[in-house]
Scaffold this motif. Structure first.
Motif, PDB file in Angstrom:
ATOM      1  N   VAL A 148      -6.758   4.829  35.630  1.00 19.19           N
ATOM      2  CA  VAL A 148      -7.538   3.742  36.238  1.00 19.19           C
ATOM      3  C   VAL A 148      -8.928   3.673  35.618  1.00 19.19           C
ATOM      4  CG1 VAL A 148      -8.678   3.004  38.378  1.00 19.19           C
ATOM      5  CG2 VAL A 148      -6.278   3.715  38.425  1.00 19.19           C
ATOM      6  N   ALA A 149      -9.573   4.829  35.481  1.00 21.38           N
ATOM      7  CA  ALA A 149     -10.922   4.880  34.918  1.00 21.38           C
ATOM      8  C   ALA A 149     -10.961   4.372  33.487  1.00 21.38           C
ATOM      9  CB  ALA A 149     -11.460   6.312  34.986  1.00 21.38           C
ATOM     10  N   SER A 150      -9.842   4.485  32.785  1.00 20.81           N
ATOM     11  CA  SER A 150      -9.745   4.043  31.392  1.00 20.81           C
ATOM     12  C   SER A 150      -9.338   2.582  31.262  1.00 20.81           C
ATOM     13  CB  SER A 150      -8.734   4.911  30.631  1.00 20.81           C
ATOM     14  OG  SER A 150      -9.124   6.272  30.635  1.00 20.81           O
ATOM     15  N   GLY A 151      -9.066   1.929  32.400  1.00 20.80           N
ATOM     16  CA  GLY A 151      -8.632   0.540  32.369  1.00 20.80           C
ATOM     17  C   GLY A 151      -7.176   0.356  32.009  1.00 20.80           C
ATOM     18  N   SER A 210      -9.023  20.377  31.482  1.00 23.87           N
ATOM     19  CA  SER A 210     -10.309  20.790  30.903  1.00 23.87           C
ATOM     20  C   SER A 210     -10.670  20.014  29.645  1.00 23.87           C
ATOM     21  CB  SER A 210     -10.293  22.298  30.607  1.00 23.87           C
ATOM     22  OG  SER A 210      -9.228  22.613  29.726  1.00 23.87           O
ATOM     23  N   ASN A 211      -9.691  19.539  28.903  1.00 29.26           N
ATOM     24  CA  ASN A 211      -9.971  18.790  27.681  1.00 29.26           C
ATOM     25  C   ASN A 211      -9.661  17.301  27.818  1.00 29.26           C
ATOM     26  OD1 ASN A 211     -10.802  21.079  26.149  1.00 29.26           O
ATOM     27  ND2 ASN A 211      -8.647  21.660  25.899  1.00 29.26           N
ATOM     28  N   ARG A 212      -9.428  16.861  29.038  1.00 27.11           N
ATOM     29  CA  ARG A 212      -9.099  15.447  29.252  1.00 27.11           C
ATOM     30  C   ARG A 212     -10.367  14.598  29.254  1.00 27.11           C
ATOM     31  NH1 ARG A 212      -4.211  14.883  32.149  1.00 27.11           N
ATOM     32  NH2 ARG A 212      -4.559  12.619  32.132  1.00 27.11           N
ATOM     33  N   SER A 213     -10.208  13.328  28.982  1.00 27.67           N
ATOM     34  CA  SER A 213     -11.316  12.378  29.013  1.00 27.67           C
ATOM     35  C   SER A 213     -10.795  11.035  29.498  1.00 27.67           C
ATOM     36  CB  SER A 213     -11.940  12.237  27.622  1.00 27.67           C
ATOM     37  OG  SER A 213     -10.988  11.723  26.698  1.00 27.67           O
ATOM     38  N   PHE A 214     -11.714  10.118  29.765  1.00 27.73           N
ATOM     39  CA  PHE A 214     -11.320   8.747  30.077  1.00 27.73           C
ATOM     40  C   PHE A 214     -12.117   7.809  29.187  1.00 27.73           C
ATOM     41  CE2 PHE A 214     -15.029   9.372  32.741  1.00 27.73           C
ATOM     42  CZ  PHE A 214     -15.647   8.134  32.820  1.00 27.73           C
ATOM     43  N   LEU A 215     -11.664   6.577  29.082  1.00 28.44           N
ATOM     44  CA  LEU A 215     -12.349   5.586  28.265  1.00 28.44           C
ATOM     45  C   LEU A 215     -13.240   4.734  29.165  1.00 28.44           C
ATOM     46  CD1 LEU A 215      -9.365   4.458  25.996  1.00 28.44           C
ATOM     47  CD2 LEU A 215     -11.244   6.006  25.398  1.00 28.44           C
ATOM     48  N   GLY A 257     -19.397   3.898  33.057  1.00 25.36           N
ATOM     49  CA  GLY A 257     -18.674   3.027  33.965  1.00 25.36           C
ATOM     50  C   GLY A 257     -17.178   3.055  33.737  1.00 25.36           C
ATOM     51  N   THR A 258     -16.427   2.845  34.800  1.00 26.26           N
ATOM     52  CA  THR A 258     -14.974   2.692  34.695  1.00 26.26           C
ATOM     53  C   THR A 258     -14.606   1.214  34.599  1.00 26.26           C
ATOM     54  OG1 THR A 258     -14.714   2.626  37.113  1.00 26.26           O
ATOM     55  CG2 THR A 258     -14.606   4.791  36.041  1.00 26.26           C
ATOM     56  N   GLY A 259     -15.614   0.347  34.670  1.00 31.20           N
ATOM     57  CA  GLY A 259     -15.435  -1.090  34.532  1.00 31.20           C
ATOM     58  C   GLY A 259     -16.683  -1.692  33.941  1.00 31.20           C
ATOM     59  N   ASN A 260     -16.628  -2.991  33.641  1.00 29.20           N
ATOM     60  CA  ASN A 260     -17.759  -3.689  33.020  1.00 29.20           C
ATOM     61  C   ASN A 260     -17.871  -5.066  33.660  1.00 29.20           C
ATOM     62  OD1 ASN A 260     -19.900  -3.758  31.107  1.00 29.20           O
ATOM     63  ND2 ASN A 260     -18.654  -5.011  29.723  1.00 29.20           N
ATOM     64  N   TYR A 261     -18.702  -5.166  34.699  1.00 23.16           N
ATOM     65  CA  TYR A 261     -18.781  -6.382  35.507  1.00 23.16           C
ATOM     66  C   TYR A 261     -20.156  -7.031  35.404  1.00 23.16           C
ATOM     67  CZ  TYR A 261     -14.438  -4.937  37.780  1.00 23.16           C
ATOM     68  OH  TYR A 261     -13.137  -4.575  38.039  1.00 23.16           O
ATOM     69  N   TRP A 262     -20.180  -8.341  35.647  1.00 20.20           N
ATOM     70  CA  TRP A 262     -21.426  -9.063  35.839  1.00 20.20           C
ATOM     71  C   TRP A 262     -21.520  -9.432  37.315  1.00 20.20           C
ATOM     72  CZ3 TRP A 262     -25.281  -9.929  32.338  1.00 20.20           C
ATOM     73  CH2 TRP A 262     -26.349 -10.697  32.791  1.00 20.20           C
ATOM     74  N   LEU A 263     -22.732  -9.301  37.889  1.00 18.51           N
ATOM     75  CA  LEU A 263     -22.931  -9.603  39.299  1.00 18.51           C
ATOM     76  C   LEU A 263     -23.747 -10.872  39.487  1.00 18.51           C
ATOM     77  CD1 LEU A 263     -23.831  -6.128  40.875  1.00 18.51           C
ATOM     78  CD2 LEU A 263     -21.648  -7.326  40.937  1.00 18.51           C
TER      79      LEU A 263
END
Length: 552
Positions: free
Chosen positions: A526-529, A109-114, A124-130
């Motif tokens: 994974v979501a936090s890299g 309940s108090n967890r987060s991701f970066l 986003g869980t990533g930062n991509y250029w297309l």
């Protein structure tokens, strides 16, 4: 010491048992106060009867109809494609069944991701250029840009096998025979040096080639524009470069309209170059290279910041399924789905040909009649089109599925649907629409692994959980794809492809609930890299748009 079960009844109303290990002929079966011996061997993952069956008798698994006998079957006999055929119950609009038991999520309940926060509120869980072609005519130019950029900027992740080839060339030049070349061990060959990553806050530059955009139906080219818009506006994407020829069906104006539908205030860098307006190919590529490079500079200014788990949107996928999928990895994802819904997040269940036979349950779980009717209509229309073209949902199981116990589409579907858990269906989405409703979303896609995963990500999935019994190397360019094996044998056999083993559930060393919590812990990393899935490490950037014809 844990006693490994030999067989299992999935639902109290089932009239077959699942062999959890290879059972020899003569094996004694003790079930519900009855005892009998198997007349023949039953391989692990396959099913055998608990009663004598007459021709045309119904076979039930997971509490639903999954087939009918086409001849008499003896007690304890294995069911096969020779003695049963696909059958599924019809479905109609029923009463809403929206009561469900929310799991205990206090540990999360108090967890987060970066993640990377976008101006439209997504994370986003990533930062991509297309770099994307609007039409297949631009594929070559996209590949030229890939060759120019990828290694120089330090984005080349997939292992290069050039050193192995160099070793073979060296041996050949020194006179090695064919036998010597075939026997040489290349596993110790060192990989060549790679360039340092120039933009540390950019996870990669991805090049999405395809064979569409013109020459097909306008419906397909419009759907392609919607799909590409889903990728450009995806929370894992910082910006995009689009190459257009100019005369194709998939016009840049259609793409921009689709982007506006998904994000009316879209403010990320987007550079569109039309070759027939610019003229010279070299000028086109020089302009595309310059703008893309400056776009990467902007993308590199983004940094990961904490976000709640309600910002996760998980795509649920399976491929290379086996007879254990529906009793290990898939129900583990189902429990995880219920956990994430309870936490305010989103999940996407797709692969409509693999929901055949469970339509009634899913339509009854839709939040209202309008949503249920849309699901039913999409299922009926899809199957009718398949039958019109000489197939049907019944033809979905692959030879590998059948070999490992999924001998009818209804058996496969009943197990596949377990990924969706038990929560109410909040939205039914047609391809290539956006899934932006918290809770369980049903997305119309084929069962084809890559087409379905491609669509789930376009719909907004920022992580994909992919279960497999036989092993499959599928990935995605912009969303991390986490592979989960349904059995320990596959996990141990394919350690460079599989991330998580759910065979522990079959072996009795872990419960479905425990496995789900372990998976969610991994997803957060994974979501936090902080954890890189095997599909990302291998550069499995699979991308196939769906032509709206028949693909099962």
């Amino acid at each position: 010491m844990t006693t490994i079960r030999k067989y299992l009844q999935i639902h109290p109303s089932d009239n077959v048992l699942v062999a959890l290990q290879d059972l020899p002929a003569g094996e004694s079966i003790h079930f519900n106060g009855d005892s009998f011996v198997l007349p023949g061997a039953v391989a692990a993952k396959h099913k055998f009867t608990i009663e004598e069956m007459a021709p045309e008798q119904e076979i039930h698994m997971y509490g639903v109809l999954v087939g009918k006998t086409n001849r008499a079957i003896g007690k304890g006999e294995a069911i096969t494609t020779e003695n049963i055929y696909h059958a599924a119950n019809d479905f109609k609009l029923g009463k809403r069944k929206l009561d469900w038991h929310k799991p205990d999520v206090s540990r999360f309940s108090n967890r987060s991701f970066l993640g990377y926060h976008r101006s439209n509120g997504t994370v986003g869980t990533g930062n991509y250029w297309l770099v994307i072609p609007l039409v297949f005519c631009e594929n070559r130019n996209v590949l030229v840009m890939k060759e120019a950029f990828e290694e120089k900027l330090g984005f080349k992740k997939a292992k290069s096998y050039e050193p192995e080839v160099e070793q073979l060339i060296s041996l050949y030049k020194t006179g090695a025979s064919i036998e010597q070349l075939l026997s040489v061990d290349l596993r110790d060959v060192k990989e060549s040096h790679r360039h340092h990553k120039l933009f540390p806050n950019v996870d990669g530059i991805k090049f999405l080639n395809h064979d569409m955009g013109c020459g097909g139906t306008r419906m397909d080219s419009d759907a392609l524009c919607g799909l590409l818009a889903g990728y450009i506006t995806h929370p894992n994407v910082a910006g995009a470069t689009v190459l257009s020829l100019g005369c194709q069906h998939a016009q840049a104006s259609i793409l921009r309209a689709e982007i506006a539908k998904r994000d009316p205030h879209f403010d990320r860098p987007l550079y569109v170059f039309e070759q027939q307006k610019i003229g010279s190919e070299s000028v086109l590529l020089q302009e595309a290279l310059k703008h893309t490079f400056t776009g990467l500079i902007q993308a590199n200014q983004q940094e990961r910041r904490p976000a709640g788990l309600d910002k996760l949107c998980i795509g649920l996928e399976c491929g290379g399924s086996d007879g254990f999928s529906g009793i290990s990895a898939n129900p583990a994802l189902g429990y995880l789905s219920d956990m994430l819904v309870t936490l305010g997040g989103s999940v996407i269940l797709s692969e409509f040909p693999e929901l055949c036979g469970v339509e009634q349950e899913l339509s009854d779980r839709c939040k209202d009649e309008e949503t249920a009717l849309r699901f039913m209509e999409l299922m009926k229309t899809y199957n009718a089109k398949a039958e019109q073209d000489g197939s049907g949902f019944y033809a979905n199981p692959s030879p590998g599925n059948i070999r490992d116990g999924l001998i009818t589409d209804a058996i496969k579907s009943a197990g596949a649907a377990k990924k969706g858990g038990t929560s109410p269906v909040q939205a039914v989405i047609d391809y290539p629409e956006l899934a932006n409703t918290p809770g369980l979303n049903l997305l119309c896609t084929p069962g084809n692994d890559v087409e379905s995963t491609t669509a789930e990500v376009a719909a907004g999935a920022n992580v994909v959980l992919f279960t497999t019994g036989l092993g499959t190397p599928t990935g995605n360019p912009i969303a991390p794809v986490v592979k989960l094996s349904t059995n320990t044998k596959t996990f141990e056999k394919m350690p460079d492809i599989i991330d998580i083993n759910c065979g522990t559930i079959i072996e009795g060393t872990e419960t479905i609930e425990q496995a789900a919590e372990r998976i969610l812990d991994f997803v957060i990393e994974v979501a936090s890299g902080k954890q890189v899935p095997k599909a990302v490490k291998l550069g499995q950037d699979d991308f196939i748009p769906w032509r709206r014809g028949v693909s099962l």
